[in-house]
Design a protein around this motif. Structure first.
Motif, mmCIF file in Angstrom:
data_model
loop_
_atom_site.group_PDB
_atom_site.id
_atom_site.type_symbol
_atom_site.label_atom_id
_atom_site.label_comp_id
_atom_site.label_asym_id
_atom_site.label_seq_id
_atom_site.Cartn_x
_atom_site.Cartn_y
_atom_site.Cartn_z
ATOM 1 N N MET A 125 37.459 54.083 35.250
ATOM 2 C CA MET A 125 38.903 53.866 35.196
ATOM 3 C C MET A 125 39.481 53.946 33.790
ATOM 4 S SD MET A 125 39.693 50.877 37.984
ATOM 5 C CE MET A 125 38.482 49.712 37.358
ATOM 6 N N ARG A 126 38.623 53.889 32.771
ATOM 7 C CA ARG A 126 39.126 53.735 31.409
ATOM 8 C C ARG A 126 40.086 54.852 31.008
ATOM 9 N NH1 ARG A 126 34.589 53.314 27.187
ATOM 10 N NH2 ARG A 126 34.455 51.194 28.035
ATOM 11 N N LEU A 127 39.612 56.084 30.984
ATOM 12 C CA LEU A 127 40.460 57.181 30.517
ATOM 13 C C LEU A 127 41.583 57.518 31.497
ATOM 14 C CD1 LEU A 127 37.806 59.491 28.843
ATOM 15 C CD2 LEU A 127 39.458 57.998 27.743
ATOM 16 N N PRO A 128 41.316 57.549 32.814
ATOM 17 C CA PRO A 128 42.431 57.815 33.740
ATOM 18 C C PRO A 128 43.565 56.814 33.621
ATOM 19 C CG PRO A 128 40.340 58.094 34.866
ATOM 20 C CD PRO A 128 40.023 57.523 33.521
ATOM 21 N N LEU A 129 43.236 55.529 33.524
ATOM 22 C CA LEU A 129 44.281 54.511 33.420
ATOM 23 C C LEU A 129 45.026 54.624 32.096
ATOM 24 C CD1 LEU A 129 42.589 51.324 34.944
ATOM 25 C CD2 LEU A 129 44.312 52.784 35.985
ATOM 26 N N GLN A 130 44.290 54.872 31.025
ATOM 27 C CA GLN A 130 44.934 55.068 29.731
ATOM 28 C C GLN A 130 45.924 56.225 29.793
ATOM 29 O OE1 GLN A 130 42.073 55.699 26.655
ATOM 30 N NE2 GLN A 130 41.288 53.613 26.673
ATOM 31 N N GLY A 170 42.779 45.581 30.736
ATOM 32 C CA GLY A 170 42.359 44.390 30.026
ATOM 33 C C GLY A 170 41.230 43.651 30.723
ATOM 34 N N GLU A 171 41.360 43.462 32.044
ATOM 35 C CA GLU A 171 40.407 42.637 32.774
ATOM 36 C C GLU A 171 39.126 43.383 33.131
ATOM 37 O OE1 GLU A 171 42.632 41.265 36.114
ATOM 38 O OE2 GLU A 171 44.175 40.305 34.872
ATOM 39 N N ARG A 172 39.265 44.643 33.632
ATOM 40 C CA ARG A 172 38.100 45.339 34.181
ATOM 41 C C ARG A 172 37.428 46.270 33.176
ATOM 42 N NH1 ARG A 172 40.424 47.055 40.176
ATOM 43 N NH2 ARG A 172 41.543 45.089 40.581
ATOM 44 N N VAL A 173 38.170 46.703 32.166
ATOM 45 C CA VAL A 173 37.575 47.607 31.184
ATOM 46 C C VAL A 173 37.192 46.843 29.913
ATOM 47 C CG1 VAL A 173 37.955 49.651 29.747
ATOM 48 C CG2 VAL A 173 38.824 49.597 32.094
ATOM 49 N N LEU A 174 38.120 46.039 29.395
ATOM 50 C CA LEU A 174 37.859 45.311 28.157
ATOM 51 C C LEU A 174 37.207 43.959 28.376
ATOM 52 C CD1 LEU A 174 41.178 46.096 26.239
ATOM 53 C CD2 LEU A 174 38.968 47.262 26.058
ATOM 54 N N GLY A 175 37.189 43.478 29.634
ATOM 55 C CA GLY A 175 36.551 42.211 29.934
ATOM 56 C C GLY A 175 37.338 40.992 29.494
ATOM 57 N N LEU A 176 38.660 41.135 29.359
ATOM 58 C CA LEU A 176 39.480 39.997 28.946
ATOM 59 C C LEU A 176 39.693 39.047 30.130
ATOM 60 C CD1 LEU A 176 42.197 41.916 26.872
ATOM 61 C CD2 LEU A 176 40.100 40.822 26.043
ATOM 62 N N ALA A 177 40.144 37.841 29.803
ATOM 63 C CA ALA A 177 40.406 36.854 30.859
ATOM 64 C C ALA A 177 41.543 37.338 31.752
ATOM 65 C CB ALA A 177 40.771 35.511 30.222
ATOM 66 N N LYS A 178 41.494 36.963 33.024
ATOM 67 C CA LYS A 178 42.535 37.371 33.963
ATOM 68 C C LYS A 178 43.861 36.745 33.562
ATOM 69 C CE LYS A 178 41.659 37.780 38.365
ATOM 70 N NZ LYS A 178 41.541 39.224 38.522
ATOM 71 N N SER A 179 44.935 37.540 33.734
ATOM 72 C CA SER A 179 46.267 37.039 33.416
ATOM 73 C C SER A 179 46.685 36.010 34.460
ATOM 74 C CB SER A 179 47.266 38.186 33.380
ATOM 75 O OG SER A 179 47.326 38.844 34.637
#
Length: 412
Positions: A333-338, A402-411
Motif C-alpha cells: 500500500m505504501r507507494l499506491p497510497l502515497q 501512518g498506522e499500517r505503513v509507518l506503524g504509528l499509533a491509531k488516531s
C-alpha cells in the motif's frame, strides 16, 4: 529516446515501435462534441459513442488488456501495458470511457472470478463495449465501507439483492457493476461478499438508476436502488464471506497499485478538454492579460507559484517511477497510497492556482464566451474535490499510511 524506452526489454521495444506507428496512423480526430474532463463525467450518448469507438479501436489493435491472458481476451504479453500507456500519453490521445472497468473491475474479476465468468465478461470490458461501475458507497456507509447494508439473500443457486448504493459513477451507462454486499448481518467484516451484477439489462426489473446533479451541472454520479434483483451464484467472486478481502483488491487498484497495468490514456489537447497540469497553467498565464502590455505570466509571485507546482508534479512523477523497483514494494500500500494522496491534492492545488491566474474572470463559467480557456478551470477546481474523496478521503489515506505503513499509533 525516452528513459522508459532505454530500459525496454526486447519484447517491449518491439511493442513500443508498433504502438508508436499505429498511433501515428490511427489517433482519432477532433471530436464534434465537447468531451468532459474525466471519463467519470460522461453525460451524453454522443460523448460515450466517440470514446467507446476509440477504446474499441485501441483494443482491436492490441493496446488494451495487453498483459492479460489471451484466454480472457487479453494480449498475452508481459509487462507491455505500461508501454502502451506511455505511448498513448505521448500521443495525447483521448481517455478511455471504461475507466472503472479497466482500473478496478478487470483485476478484481481476473483474480477472484470463476474461469467461465472471466472469459464471458473481460473481452467486452477491455473493448469498452460493456461499461462498468462500482457499487461500494451507500447513504450510511462511505469512509466506513465495512458498514454497507445492501443485502443479498440466498435462494437456491441465486441471490436476491435489496438496498441502495450512491455516488455511483457511470451507472447511467453501465452494463455491469462490481458490488460489495452484506450476506450475514451478524458479522461486520466476515458478513460481506462480493459480486458482479447486471445493471442495464435489469433496469425496471430490480434496478433503478437515478442521476445526482452536482454543483457543476454534470450528472456523472448516480444512486442505484436494488429491489429484489436476482443474480446467479456464479457471479459471486471468491468465497462467501470473503468480500472484504476481494474489496481490498479493488481498492488497491483504485488507489494506484495497478496504475502501470491499466490503460489510462489521456491529456488530449483540444477545444473540449484541458489536462490539469502546471504546463497548461503556464499557457493560461500567458493568455490572461494584465493591462495592455503585460500578462499574468509577467507577475513574479505567480511565476514562483507555478514553478512550485512544476516541482511538485515532477516529484510525483519520480515517485511513481519507484513502483517499477521491486525492492521498494515490500509494503503493497505504501507507494499506491502515497501517489493517490499526492496526485489528487496536487491536481486540486494546480486548479486553484489557475483560478488565481484568471483573477476575477475565474467566476465565468462554461456558457460564457468571455471565460478564459472555455471555462474549463473553474470546472476542474470544483471536480478536484471529488478526487480527494474517491477511494478514501485524503484523511483516510493519511491514517492508513501512518498506522499500517509507518506503524504509528491509531488516531482517536
Amino acid at each position: 529516446m525516452s528513459e522508459s524506452a532505454r530500459k525496454d526489454t526486447p519484447e517491449q521495444a518491439e511493442f513500443r515501435a508498433y504502438c508508436r506507428e499505429w498511433l501515428a496512423a490511427n489517433k482519432p480526430g477532433e471530436p464534434s462534441v465537447r468531451l468532459p474532463q474525466s471519463p467519470l463525467e460522461i453525460m451524453t450518448e454522443d460523448q460515450l459513442s466517440y470514446l467507446q469507438a476509440w477504446q474499441k479501436s485501441a483494443y482491436d489493435a492490441g493496446l488494451v488488456g495487453c498483459d492479460y491472458p489471451v484466454e480472457v481476451g487479453g494480449g498475452g504479453r508481459s509487462n507491455c501495458q505500461t508501454v502502451a500507456n506511455e505511448e498513448m500519453m505521448a500521443a495525447r490521445t483521448p481517455f478511455f470511457p471504461n475507466v472503472i472497468g479497466l482500473g478496478m473491475a478487470a483485476p478484481t474479476v481476473f483474480y477472484h472470478a470463476r474461469e467461465d465468468v472471466k472469459s464471458e465478461l473481460l473481452p467486452r470490458l477491455f473493448s469498452g463495449e460493456d461499461i462498468w461501475c462500482q457499487g461500494f458507497s451507500e447513504p450510511g456507509a462511505g469512509s466506513d465501507l465495512a458498514s454497507v447494508q445492501t443485502f443479498a439473500e440466498r435462494k437456491g443457486d441465486k441471490w436476491v439483492i435489496n438496498g441502495h448504493k450512491v455516488w455511483t459513477s457511470l451507472a447511467h451507462f453501465a452494463e455491469w457493476m462490481i458490488i460489495l454486499l452484506r450476506t450475514d448481518k451478524s458479522h461486520k467484516y466476515d458478513g460481506l461478499s462480493y459480486f458482479v451484477v447486471p445493471i442495464r439489462s435489469a433496469l425496471g426489473k430490480g434496478v433503478t438508476v437515478r442521476p445526482l446533479i452536482k454543483i457543476t451541472g454534470e450528472t456523472g454520479f448516480n444512486e442505484v436502488i436494488f429491489d429484489n434483483l436476482e443474480v446467479d451464484d456464479r457471479f459471486r467472486l471468491d468465497e462467501l464471506g470473503k468480500g472484504w478481502q476481494v474489496a481490498m483488491t479493488t481498492l488497491l487498484h483504485e488507489r494506484g497499485a495497478g496504475e502501470l497495468q491499466t490503460p489510462r490514456a489521456g491529456g488530449m489537447k483540444n477545444k473540449s478538454t484541458h489536462a490539469i497540469t502546471a504546463g497548461n497553467v503556464i499557457e493560461l498565464a500567458k493568455a490572461c492579460k494584465r493591462g495592455e502590455e503585460n500578462s499574468a505570466a509577467d507577475d513574479p509571485l505567480l511565476r514562483d507559484k507555478i514553478m512550485r507546482q512544476l516541482i511538485r508534479e515532477e516529484g510525483l512523477k519520480q515517485n511513481q517511477r519507484r513502483t517499477r523497483v521491486q525492492a521498494l514494494l515490500d509494503h503493497p500500500m505504501r507507494l499506491p497510497l502515497q501517489n493517490k494522496l499526492l496526485a489528487s491534492e496536487i491536481a486540486q492545488q494546480t486548479a486553484a492556482l489557475a483560478l488565481e491566474v484568471e483573477g476575477m474572470r475565474s467566476s465565468l463559467y462554461l456558457a460564457d464566451e468571455n471565460a478564459p480557456a472555455g471555462g474549463q478551470w473553474p470546472l476542474a477546481y470544483m471536480n478536484s474535490y471529488g478526487m480527494t474523496i474517491a477511494a478514501g478521503t485524503s484523511e483516510v489515506q493519511r491514517n492508513i499510511l501512518g498506522e499500517r505503513v509507518l506503524g504509528l499509533a491509531k488516531s482517536k
